[in-house]
Design a protein around this motif. Structure first.
Motif, short mmCIF file in Angstrom:
data_model
loop_
_atom_site.label_atom_id
_atom_site.label_comp_id
_atom_site.label_asym_id
_atom_site.label_seq_id
_atom_site.Cartn_x
_atom_site.Cartn_y
_atom_site.Cartn_z
N THR A 29 -61.96 -20.83 -81.18
CA THR A 29 -61.42 -21.26 -79.90
C THR A 29 -60.28 -22.24 -80.17
N GLY A 30 -59.31 -22.20 -79.30
CA GLY A 30 -58.17 -23.10 -79.44
C GLY A 30 -58.45 -24.42 -78.75
N THR A 31 -57.76 -25.45 -79.18
CA THR A 31 -57.92 -26.76 -78.56
C THR A 31 -56.83 -27.04 -77.56
N GLY A 32 -55.83 -26.18 -77.51
CA GLY A 32 -54.74 -26.42 -76.58
C GLY A 32 -54.11 -25.12 -76.16
N GLU A 33 -53.24 -25.22 -75.20
CA GLU A 33 -52.55 -24.04 -74.71
C GLU A 33 -51.08 -24.15 -75.07
N GLY A 34 -50.40 -23.03 -74.96
CA GLY A 34 -48.98 -23.04 -75.20
C GLY A 34 -48.61 -22.24 -76.43
N THR A 35 -47.35 -22.28 -76.72
CA THR A 35 -46.80 -21.53 -77.84
C THR A 35 -46.39 -22.49 -78.93
N LYS A 36 -46.74 -22.14 -80.15
CA LYS A 36 -46.32 -22.91 -81.32
C LYS A 36 -45.37 -22.06 -82.13
#
Length: 94
Positions: free
Chosen positions: A2-9
């Motif tokens: 699971t990710g800890t944040g949203e958005g694009t890296k």
């Protein structure tokens, strides 16, 4: 996972190739990752009995540099998992 944040890296891979005689050296540099950049290295040498085809040396050295970079990234991920879970990583698949 699971990710800890949203958005694009965005991570950027830059490859540098240096030819010197019958040897080609490549450096693959991954930047943009938290924790600093990772650098992979690869070399290729032309067998004296073979025709010198620079494009093949470039391909081999870059492939080896990217493979080195990939292995380092997997090792770093395994280490980070072990630190986070306090358990050894038994196996990561590439």
């Amino acid at each position: 996972m699971t990710g800890t944040g949203e958005g694009t890296k965005t991570w950027t891979a830059e490859v540098r190739i240096v030819e010197s005689g019958s040897e080609v050296r490549a450096e693959a540099r991954l930047s943009g990752k938290e924790g600093g950049q990772i650098v992979g290295e690869g070399t290729a040498r032309c067998n004296p009995a073979d025709e010198n085809v620079p494009a093949i040396g470039d391909e081999l050295s870059v492939a080896r540099a990217l493979s080195d970079l990939s292995h380092q990234l997997l090792n770093r991920a395994a280490h980070d998992i072990e630190v986070h879970t306090s358990r050894p990583v038994e196996r990561l698949h590439a």
